[in-house]
Write a protein that holds these residues in place. Structure first.
Motif, PDB file in Angstrom:
ATOM      1  N   ASN A 127       0.843  -1.193   0.000  1.00  0.00           N
ATOM      2  CA  ASN A 127       0.000   0.000   0.000  1.00  0.00           C
ATOM      3  C   ASN A 127       0.884   1.251   0.000  1.00  0.00           C
ATOM      4  OD1 ASN A 127      -2.665  -1.354   0.288  1.00  0.00           O
ATOM      5  ND2 ASN A 127      -1.777  -2.026   2.236  1.00  0.00           N
ATOM      6  N   PHE A 128       1.354   1.602  -1.186  1.00  0.00           N
ATOM      7  CA  PHE A 128       2.297   2.723  -1.296  1.00  0.00           C
ATOM      8  C   PHE A 128       1.596   4.072  -1.180  1.00  0.00           C
ATOM      9  CE2 PHE A 128       4.168   6.000  -4.044  1.00  0.00           C
ATOM     10  CZ  PHE A 128       5.391   6.166  -3.403  1.00  0.00           C
ATOM     11  N   SER A 129       2.250   4.983  -0.486  1.00  0.00           N
ATOM     12  CA  SER A 129       1.830   6.389  -0.452  1.00  0.00           C
ATOM     13  C   SER A 129       3.101   7.229  -0.558  1.00  0.00           C
ATOM     14  CB  SER A 129       1.066   6.713   0.837  1.00  0.00           C
ATOM     15  OG  SER A 129       1.883   6.513   1.969  1.00  0.00           O
ATOM     16  N   TRP A 130       3.000   8.372  -1.208  1.00  0.00           N
ATOM     17  CA  TRP A 130       4.189   9.171  -1.499  1.00  0.00           C
ATOM     18  C   TRP A 130       4.915   9.644  -0.238  1.00  0.00           C
ATOM     19  CZ3 TRP A 130       6.513   9.862  -6.156  1.00  0.00           C
ATOM     20  CH2 TRP A 130       5.809   9.406  -7.280  1.00  0.00           C
ATOM     21  N   ASP A 131       4.201   9.826   0.841  1.00  0.00           N
ATOM     22  CA  ASP A 131       4.864  10.308   2.060  1.00  0.00           C
ATOM     23  C   ASP A 131       5.848   9.278   2.636  1.00  0.00           C
ATOM     24  OD1 ASP A 131       3.096   8.456   3.087  1.00  0.00           O
ATOM     25  OD2 ASP A 131       1.961   9.893   4.312  1.00  0.00           O
ATOM     26  N   GLN A 132       5.791   8.040   2.105  1.00  0.00           N
ATOM     27  CA  GLN A 132       6.734   7.014   2.549  1.00  0.00           C
ATOM     28  C   GLN A 132       8.160   7.291   2.069  1.00  0.00           C
ATOM     29  OE1 GLN A 132       4.548   3.616   0.964  1.00  0.00           O
ATOM     30  NE2 GLN A 132       3.933   2.979   3.016  1.00  0.00           N
ATOM     31  N   LEU A 133       8.298   8.254   1.153  1.00  0.00           N
ATOM     32  CA  LEU A 133       9.626   8.621   0.672  1.00  0.00           C
ATOM     33  C   LEU A 133      10.375   9.502   1.672  1.00  0.00           C
ATOM     34  CD1 LEU A 133       8.330   7.695  -2.086  1.00  0.00           C
ATOM     35  CD2 LEU A 133       9.844   9.371  -3.155  1.00  0.00           C
ATOM     36  N   LYS A 134       9.654  10.164   2.551  1.00  0.00           N
ATOM     37  CA  LYS A 134      10.289  11.082   3.498  1.00  0.00           C
ATOM     38  C   LYS A 134      11.290  10.338   4.384  1.00  0.00           C
ATOM     39  CE  LYS A 134       6.537  14.471   3.673  1.00  0.00           C
ATOM     40  NZ  LYS A 134       5.567  15.196   4.515  1.00  0.00           N
ATOM     41  N   GLY A 135      12.483  10.922   4.470  1.00  0.00           N
ATOM     42  CA  GLY A 135      13.536  10.332   5.282  1.00  0.00           C
ATOM     43  C   GLY A 135      14.322   9.231   4.595  1.00  0.00           C
ATOM     44  N   THR A 136      13.985   8.937   3.333  1.00  0.00           N
ATOM     45  CA  THR A 136      14.681   7.880   2.597  1.00  0.00           C
ATOM     46  C   THR A 136      15.739   8.469   1.666  1.00  0.00           C
ATOM     47  OG1 THR A 136      13.145   7.864   0.727  1.00  0.00           O
ATOM     48  CG2 THR A 136      12.580   6.490   2.624  1.00  0.00           C
ATOM     49  N   THR A 137      16.524   7.599   1.052  1.00  0.00           N
ATOM     50  CA  THR A 137      17.502   8.009   0.040  1.00  0.00           C
ATOM     51  C   THR A 137      16.912   7.744  -1.337  1.00  0.00           C
ATOM     52  OG1 THR A 137      19.392   7.534   1.475  1.00  0.00           O
ATOM     53  CG2 THR A 137      19.814   7.633  -0.885  1.00  0.00           C
ATOM     54  N   LEU A 155       7.050  15.166  -6.644  1.00  0.00           N
ATOM     55  CA  LEU A 155       7.316  15.120  -5.212  1.00  0.00           C
ATOM     56  C   LEU A 155       6.697  16.327  -4.505  1.00  0.00           C
ATOM     57  CD1 LEU A 155      11.051  13.947  -5.163  1.00  0.00           C
ATOM     58  CD2 LEU A 155       9.036  12.606  -4.538  1.00  0.00           C
ATOM     59  N   LYS A 156       6.862  17.500  -5.093  1.00  0.00           N
ATOM     60  CA  LYS A 156       6.295  18.723  -4.502  1.00  0.00           C
ATOM     61  C   LYS A 156       4.768  18.687  -4.529  1.00  0.00           C
ATOM     62  CE  LYS A 156      10.302  21.595  -5.651  1.00  0.00           C
ATOM     63  NZ  LYS A 156      10.824  22.680  -6.512  1.00  0.00           N
ATOM     64  N   LYS A 157       4.235  18.066  -5.570  1.00  0.00           N
ATOM     65  CA  LYS A 157       2.782  17.908  -5.680  1.00  0.00           C
ATOM     66  C   LYS A 157       2.240  17.120  -4.491  1.00  0.00           C
ATOM     67  CE  LYS A 157      -0.570  15.451  -8.617  1.00  0.00           C
ATOM     68  NZ  LYS A 157      -0.718  14.646  -9.859  1.00  0.00           N
ATOM     69  N   HIS A 158       3.054  16.224  -3.973  1.00  0.00           N
ATOM     70  CA  HIS A 158       2.664  15.407  -2.823  1.00  0.00           C
ATOM     71  C   HIS A 158       3.267  15.938  -1.524  1.00  0.00           C
ATOM     72  CE1 HIS A 158       0.537  12.208  -4.988  1.00  0.00           C
ATOM     73  NE2 HIS A 158       1.429  12.379  -5.940  1.00  0.00           N
ATOM     74  N   SER A 159       3.563  17.243  -1.527  1.00  0.00           N
ATOM     75  CA  SER A 159       4.054  17.940  -0.325  1.00  0.00           C
ATOM     76  C   SER A 159       5.375  17.387   0.201  1.00  0.00           C
ATOM     77  CB  SER A 159       2.989  17.897   0.790  1.00  0.00           C
ATOM     78  OG  SER A 159       1.775  18.476   0.348  1.00  0.00           O
ATOM     79  N   HIS A 163      14.693  18.428  -1.546  1.00  0.00           N
ATOM     80  CA  HIS A 163      16.012  18.790  -1.030  1.00  0.00           C
ATOM     81  C   HIS A 163      16.041  18.880   0.492  1.00  0.00           C
ATOM     82  CE1 HIS A 163      17.365  19.565  -5.121  1.00  0.00           C
ATOM     83  NE2 HIS A 163      16.237  20.215  -5.321  1.00  0.00           N
ATOM     84  N   GLN A 164      14.887  18.702   1.140  1.00  0.00           N
ATOM     85  CA  GLN A 164      14.821  18.789   2.590  1.00  0.00           C
ATOM     86  C   GLN A 164      14.261  17.518   3.234  1.00  0.00           C
ATOM     87  OE1 GLN A 164      15.993  21.363   4.412  1.00  0.00           O
ATOM     88  NE2 GLN A 164      16.586  22.500   2.572  1.00  0.00           N
ATOM     89  N   ASP A 165      13.278  16.909   2.583  1.00  0.00           N
ATOM     90  CA  ASP A 165      12.566  15.783   3.196  1.00  0.00           C
ATOM     91  C   ASP A 165      13.186  14.416   2.902  1.00  0.00           C
ATOM     92  OD1 ASP A 165      10.760  17.560   4.274  1.00  0.00           O
ATOM     93  OD2 ASP A 165       9.364  17.401   2.586  1.00  0.00           O
ATOM     94  N   ASP A 187      17.101   3.917  -1.531  1.00  0.00           N
ATOM     95  CA  ASP A 187      15.914   3.144  -1.149  1.00  0.00           C
ATOM     96  C   ASP A 187      14.891   3.149  -2.274  1.00  0.00           C
ATOM     97  OD1 ASP A 187      16.794   2.745   1.620  1.00  0.00           O
ATOM     98  OD2 ASP A 187      16.480   4.907   1.812  1.00  0.00           O
ATOM     99  N   PHE A 188      14.895   4.253  -3.037  1.00  0.00           N
ATOM    100  CA  PHE A 188      14.007   4.410  -4.191  1.00  0.00           C
ATOM    101  C   PHE A 188      14.824   4.941  -5.357  1.00  0.00           C
ATOM    102  CE2 PHE A 188      11.170   4.744  -0.546  1.00  0.00           C
ATOM    103  CZ  PHE A 188      10.050   4.023  -0.943  1.00  0.00           C
ATOM    104  N   VAL A 189      14.366   4.636  -6.569  1.00  0.00           N
ATOM    105  CA  VAL A 189      15.054   5.115  -7.767  1.00  0.00           C
ATOM    106  C   VAL A 189      14.028   5.441  -8.844  1.00  0.00           C
ATOM    107  CG1 VAL A 189      15.346   2.795  -8.736  1.00  0.00           C
ATOM    108  CG2 VAL A 189      16.929   4.621  -9.405  1.00  0.00           C
ATOM    109  N   GLN A 190      14.378   6.379  -9.707  1.00  0.00           N
ATOM    110  CA  GLN A 190      13.519   6.783 -10.815  1.00  0.00           C
ATOM    111  C   GLN A 190      14.084   6.173 -12.097  1.00  0.00           C
ATOM    112  OE1 GLN A 190      13.305  11.053 -11.129  1.00  0.00           O
ATOM    113  NE2 GLN A 190      11.868  11.051 -12.828  1.00  0.00           N
TER     114      GLN A 190
END
Length: 332
Positions: A127-137, A155-159, A163-165, A187-190
């Motif tokens: 159950n992925f949600s974009w906020d799960q990226l916060k604090g990751t690499t 990323l900005k669209k999902h708050s 460069h900070q989160d 942890d994630f890649v595009q």
């Protein structure tokens, strides 16, 4: 007996003499067009279809395709006349125009209309949600390119402040991003297809979201040429665009498997099932443009994304760098 053999030989020789000039004339009649593509990608499937199905030949064109491996190199090839047509992101034409070019680079036929990258997670997430990226690499794309700009826009669209989160890595060359992730970086890649699907098949990563779906329609990859070339070779550009339109219609109508089998020679190291999966994924999210028209809404969306990323040198009107008359004439 010798006389009969000689007569047969003489007749065959005459036939060959007659056939050879006809063949030569046929080849000489095809006008050569040099294409420089920014990279080799299944994302550009309709272009390879146009070549393999003979759509360019039907228009009397003989295309020579080379891969430049980078937007800057592709544009350099075009500006230095080492290529007649470039297949690259529309943002490059904006960069050239902002530098005060006396011979603008004009977008005349759109090939892809969404971003082509996917967010791949190292671990499976049900159950992925974009906020799960916060604090990751997050292993992103190079600064100034469309994948990076779209990535930050989403990323900005999902708050999420890229460069900070999160820990954003952007100092790895495009060609080495996938291998860096495979070796344990991030942890994630595009990633583009088919790499994203290959990782998923091998259990090295899992596709959790599409940047193309999230960012909407943009002129992500277009065919462009210098204004002078279009003016001096208007019929050639029209024929070229017609061949691309035929290929776009083919890809839309035929199955992903049919298209995959057709373009596989361009991807010798790619499994047919992976190619089919990638094409089907791009088709389902509307990444392949169904016609070559680059409309004003898409153009403005592109500039919004560039501005959000801090990469837009200046606002440029749609009609300054886009020619829709050729595409409109072709689809009629």
């Amino acid at each position: 007996m010798k006389k009969i053999c000689f007569k047969i030989y003489f007749i065959l020789l005459c036939v060959m003499i007659l056939i050879i000039p006809l063949t030569a004339c046929s080849n000489e009649g095809n006008e050569k067009v040099k294409i420089a593509e920014v990279t080799r990608s299944i994302f550009y499937a309709p272009q390879y279809v146009a070549i393999e199905k003979g759509f360019f030949e039907e228009e009397g064109l003989d295309v020579e395709l080379t891969t430049a491996w980078g937007g800057d190199k592709t544009m350099t090839a075009l500006l230095s006349n080492n290529a007649d047509v470039a297949l690259v992101g529309s943002e490059t034409s904006i960069y050239v125009e902002a530098q005060g070019s006396s011979d603008p680079v004009i977008n005349f036929a759109q090939l892809t209309q969404t971003d082509g990258t996917f967010l791949v997670s190292r671990t499976k997430i049900d159950n992925f949600s974009w906020d799960q990226l916060k604090g990751t690499t997050f292993l992103g794309q190079r600064t100034g390119g469309m994948p990076q700009m779209v990535g930050e826009f989403v990323l900005k669209k999902h708050s999420i402040d890229p460069h900070q989160d999160l820990n954003l890595i952007q100092n790895i060359d495009f060609a080495n991003i996938s291998s860096a992730f495979a070796s344990g970086t991030g942890d994630f890649v595009q990633l583009f297809e088919p790499t994203a699907s290959v990782f998923e098949k091998e259990g090295a990563g899992y596709i959790v979201a599409s940047f193309g779906t999230e960012s909407g329609h943009v002129p992500y990859t277009t065919f462009m040429a210098k204004q002078s070339y279009i003016k001096e070779n208007s019929e050639t550009v029209e024929k070229f665009t017609r061949a691309i339109y035929k290929a776009q219609q083919f890809v839309q109508k035929e199955s992903a498997k049919t298209t995959a089998e057709l373009i596989l020679p361009y991807f010798e190291d790619t499994d047919i099932e992976i190619a089919e999966t990638a094409i089907d994924r791009y088709k389902s999210q509307g990444s392949f443009a169904t016609d070559p028209i680059l409309d004003e809404e898409e153009w403005n969306n592109l500039q919004d994304i560039m501005e959000e990323a801090g990469e837009l040198p200046k606002q440029i009107d749609h009609n300054t760098l886009v020619n829709t008359e050729i595409a409109e004439k072709v689809i009629k």
